[in-house]
Structures are given as C-alpha cells and as structure tokens.
Design an enzyme around this catalytic site. Structure first.
Site, PDB file in Angstrom:
ATOM      1  N   LYS A 128       0.855  -1.193   0.000  1.00  0.00           N
ATOM      2  CA  LYS A 128       0.000   0.000   0.000  1.00  0.00           C
ATOM      3  C   LYS A 128       0.892   1.244   0.000  1.00  0.00           C
ATOM      4  CE  LYS A 128      -4.038   0.555   1.961  1.00  0.00           C
ATOM      5  NZ  LYS A 128      -4.922   0.626   0.784  1.00  0.00           N
TER       6      LYS A 128
HETATM    7  N1  PMP Z   1      -6.793  -3.334  -3.615  1.00  0.00           N
HETATM    8  C1  PMP Z   1      -6.433  -2.047  -3.473  1.00  0.00           C
HETATM    9  C2  PMP Z   1      -5.755  -1.360  -4.614  1.00  0.00           C
HETATM   10  C3  PMP Z   1      -6.705  -1.366  -2.273  1.00  0.00           C
HETATM   11  O1  PMP Z   1      -6.365  -0.086  -2.128  1.00  0.00           O
HETATM   12  C4  PMP Z   1      -7.367  -2.048  -1.232  1.00  0.00           C
HETATM   13  C5  PMP Z   1      -7.704  -1.333   0.052  1.00  0.00           C
HETATM   14  N2  PMP Z   1      -6.689  -1.456   1.001  1.00  0.00           N
HETATM   15  C6  PMP Z   1      -7.719  -3.396  -1.429  1.00  0.00           C
HETATM   16  C7  PMP Z   1      -7.411  -4.008  -2.637  1.00  0.00           C
HETATM   17  C8  PMP Z   1      -8.397  -4.199  -0.341  1.00  0.00           C
HETATM   18  O2  PMP Z   1      -7.474  -4.461   0.702  1.00  0.00           O
HETATM   19  P1  PMP Z   1      -7.932  -4.705   2.189  1.00  0.00           P
HETATM   20  O3  PMP Z   1      -8.949  -5.760   2.152  1.00  0.00           O
HETATM   21  O4  PMP Z   1      -6.694  -5.129   2.887  1.00  0.00           O
HETATM   22  O5  PMP Z   1      -8.486  -3.409   2.689  1.00  0.00           O
END
Ligand code: PMP
Length: 305
Positions: free
Chosen positions: A154
């Site tokens: 991220k």
């Molecule tokens: N893909 C992207 C590009 C994201 O920004 C997110 C949000 N964090 C997710 C998938 C989903 O991840 P998570 O379930 O860990 O929030």
C-alpha cells in the site's frame, strides 16, 4: 476535541500538519493503511477489525522501503486504541495510519531519511453502495506492474493508478473501475479485490496477478470455504469471464463486500445482488460487529469492560 497521533504524541488534529518541503509528499514514498472499527451498540463496545493484520502489513511494507519505526505491531494497536478512546468514538469509524519520510529534502530515495508515523480517524459510513450493488467499467488504465511500483504494497505513490482509473469510471457515469494487469488479466478495483462466482465456485485473481494482498480478500476466502461451503480458485481471470459470471463482488476494508450488478453495460446474473454475495454480506457484517463468536479473534475491543 479530535486528536491525531503525530510525531510520537497525541495532538489536536489541527496541529497534525506537515511542511510542504516534506520529501514523501513529493515522491509518494509513504506507506499507508486503512482500518475500520465497528460499533456494537448492544455491547456498547467498539471493535477494531484485523488490527494486527493491518499493522503487520504496514510494518512489513514500510520495512521494504527502509522505513524502520520504533514501534511493534502491538504498540501500534495500543496507540490506535488510545486514539479511539481519546476521540470518544462510539460509532463506525475508519482509521488511517501513514508512514512517511519527514525530511525536508529533495532527492527521491529511501535511505538516509527519518520515517515518521501519523494515525488519524474518519467518521465515514459506506464507501460504495453495498445495499443495491454498483456498476463498474473495465478501465483503459492498466494496473501498475509489481515490478515497476509494487502493487502488493500500500504505497502512496501507486495510488495515481487508482485515481486515474476511478476518475475515468466516475466521469463515464460508473461507480468503480476494474483494472486489468499488464498481461491483460483482471487485477482488481481501484481500492478493492474482486471475486467472481462461476458455476457455483468462487474465482479470484491470484497473488501473482499484480494485486494488493487484501486482508478482506483473505477473510472472505475463509467465509466462502467455511461458512458457505463454496470452493475458491485463485488463478488468472480473463476479462471476458466478467461478462459471463453469475455473480461478482468487490472486497476491501472500505468497500467491505460490495456487489457488482453491471460490468461494461452488461448485467451480472439477473442484474441484482446474487445469492452467494447476499449470504456472504450477511455473515461478514455480523462477524465484523462481533456477533459471531467464532470470528471474535478478528476483533480488538477498544473499551475496557
Ligand atoms: N486493492 C487495493 C488497490 C486497495 O487499495 C485495497 C484497500 N486497502 C484493497 C485491494 C483491499 O485491501 P484490504 O482488504 O486489505 O483493505
């Protein structure tokens, strides 16, 4: 008074500001997270969802950018609890930690700088329409390749990719974008992982398809397998599969479980929330609020009882 955790202290949110010369502001060399905490009114308790998993991902991603912080996962979980208590949060809330280089310096690099962490909270409800479902568009923008800007982390700078795709979708009258990876296979939404239901089985792009390693994705795989007895295939997913899937849904901390009812002007299934998606939503929304005993381990209670 609303507080943020900033430069090692709890400070009023108005004082949690960075200088415009801050290195990470210019080069996107920051790692962030998004967590949710859910209010359980019957128990008068606030539950942080997957607190350890999010801070573990944050510290691992930060480590990959040579950002060593003087905090452990446990320290960050307790700081977050204290922040929520100070902010007297008694409703659903979103939590945003961000690690960045505080130095007022020009060179885009990852060594010789000082990392800092800030954490603040947002009162926000649904991110996408979970009750009616959404309309999505396959983006003309490709998901950034993991070998260019790691899509599995991220990292702030990577979100120009999400912003371009999301904007294109919104301007064309859709709710969300689906990005293909550079090989042309389905990757994910601008801020969500994606699942398809095909012949009663769930299909989702595998980790090597240039996707973020979503925490909700993992939780949903568990629920599909253990609660709904639905098989999950992690593999390459072709764009054309989107147009013939029985059901599609997106997962993410912000997006939770969001049904997709239309892709590129083609109805998904009957154009309404599918059966498996609806059952999954029901279990997910109860689990995150502490209403299912066997998923209590997902949650960190904020208030002492
Ligand atoms: N893909 C992207 C590009 C994201 O920004 C997110 C949000 N964090 C997710 C998938 C989903 O991840 P998570 O379930 O860990 O929030």
């Amino acid at each position: 008074m609303e507080y943020a955790f900033f430069e090692g202290d709890f400070v009023p949110i108005e004082s949690a500001n960075i200088n415009i010369k801050t290195n990470s502001f210019h080069y996107g060399t920051a790692i962030f997270e998004g967590l949710r905490a859910y209010w359980n009114d019957r128990e008068k308790q606030l539950y942080i969802l997957f607190a350890r998993e999010h801070y573990d991902r944050l510290l691992r991603n930060a480590g990959a950018l040579f950002m060593e912080l003087p905090y452990s996962v446990e320290d960050l979980v307790s700081i977050t609890r204290e922040l929520l208590i100070r902010n007297e949060v008694r409703q659903d809330v979103y939590i945003r930690p961000i690690v960045y280089f505080r130095d007022l310096a020009l060179t885009p690099k990852l060594i010789g700088y000082t990392p800092e962490i800030a954490i603040y909270t947002y009162n926000f409800g649904r991110y996408l329409d979970t009750s009616q479902g959404i309309r999505v568009k396959v983006s003309s923008w490709r998901r950034n390749d993991d070998n260019s800007i790691p899509s599995r982390w991220k990292v702030a700078g990577a979100y120009i990719n999400s912003a371009l795709a999301k904007t294109e979708a919104l301007m064309a009258g859709y709710d969300e974008a689906i990005l293909l990876n550079s090989q042309g296979y389905v990757a994910e939404g601008s801020g969500e992982n994606i699942f398809l239901i095909r012949e009663g089985r769930a299909v989702t792009p595998a980790y090597n398809e240039h996707i973020l390693e979503g925490i909700t994705r993992n939780a949903v795989i568990t629920l599909l397998k253990n609660e709904l007895l639905v098989n999950v295939e992690e593999r390459a997913v072709a764009r054309s599969e989107l147009y013939t899937a029985e059901e599609i849904f997106l997962t993410g901390t912000a997006a939770e479980v969001t049904p997709v009812v239309e892709v590129d002007n083609r109805r998904v299934g009957k154009g309404k929330i599918g059966e498996i998606t609806a059952q999954l939503q029901d279990i997910y929304f109860r689990a995150v609020r502490g209403e299912i005993e066997r998923y209590r381990s997902w949650l960190t209670p904020v208030y002492e009882k």
